[in-house]
Design an enzyme around this catalytic site. Sequence first.
Site: not given
Ligand code: BG6
Length: 293
Positions: A70, A93, A162, A207, A266
């Site tokens: 994260r 990922r 991302h 978002d 992103e």
């Molecule tokens: C973003 C999406 O790119 O990633 C969101 O648009 C999503 O909807 C976010 O919540 C995080 O995703 P994840 O799977 O890493 O929790």
Amino acid sequence: MATASKNPVPARVTFLDGRGEMPMVEITTAWSTAEIYLHGAHVTNFKKHDEAPILFLSQCSRFEANQPIRGGIPVIFPWFGAREGMTMHGFARIKAWEIKEIIPAPDGSVSMRFRLPNYPEAGAYPPFLAEYVVTVNEALTLELIVTNNSTEESLEFEECLHTYFAVEDVGAITVAGLKGHSYLDKVANFAKKTEMDQAIRIASEVDRIYLDASGTVEIHDAKLKRVIRVAKENSTSTVVWNPWIAKAQQMPDFGNEEYQKMVCVESGNVNVNKLTLAPGKTSTMKVTLNSHH
Ligand code: BG6
């Protein structure tokens, strides 16, 4: 860009056990340091020597096989978002990548080329090669290179870097460069809207998938007095995301207050901007991250 010869620090590549005892590479150049996990080919840190880190990494992140990290730069491939019965945001990922090559350049830059091994999850696709080149110097440059190795079938995929950027206070930043573009508002059930603001402010969950948006995006951080530039080639989608309060509380690997310290901008080719590669063809998406005060 200044050349390394003006600076006595030689480039250095160090292999380490990172968090969760996962293999990690630290690259130090005359200008900057980067950290990359083989898990996801995931850049978790990029820091210029005289500046605060530009990437956010959650203090609650997991560092475990089959779980995403994260923060930093998750490589989203070969699909973006939720897919019925499948892992969110693709499998790239959450899988270990291999290092194929380390390329030190005469100017002091270091590039590292990763390759996604042939995991069973790729079996649903025509044969492909996915490589990722991370170049560290004054900036951080990321190239996701996908080749369709099939001789007959087209390869259809989505991809997205991302990127989680570190900000001092999300309420005091603006995101510029998206005015006039259409976007799908995921917070409003994918309603299609048009961006009216030159300087986008974030004061609630955001978002959005901006479509046909290939220009440079800037994050202006008033409190840090810093501008982060996201320049890209062959990327027509930009996603802007901040989970805000309620969603932050629902995420087990994200601190309740951490939404204040990050914004995701992103760079990708997702949704209607997904790519279709003819047999034998290669597509390279290139993103360069830099910052200045
Ligand atoms: C973003 C999406 O790119 O990633 C969101 O648009 C999503 O909807 C976010 O919540 C995080 O995703 P994840 O799977 O890493 O929790």
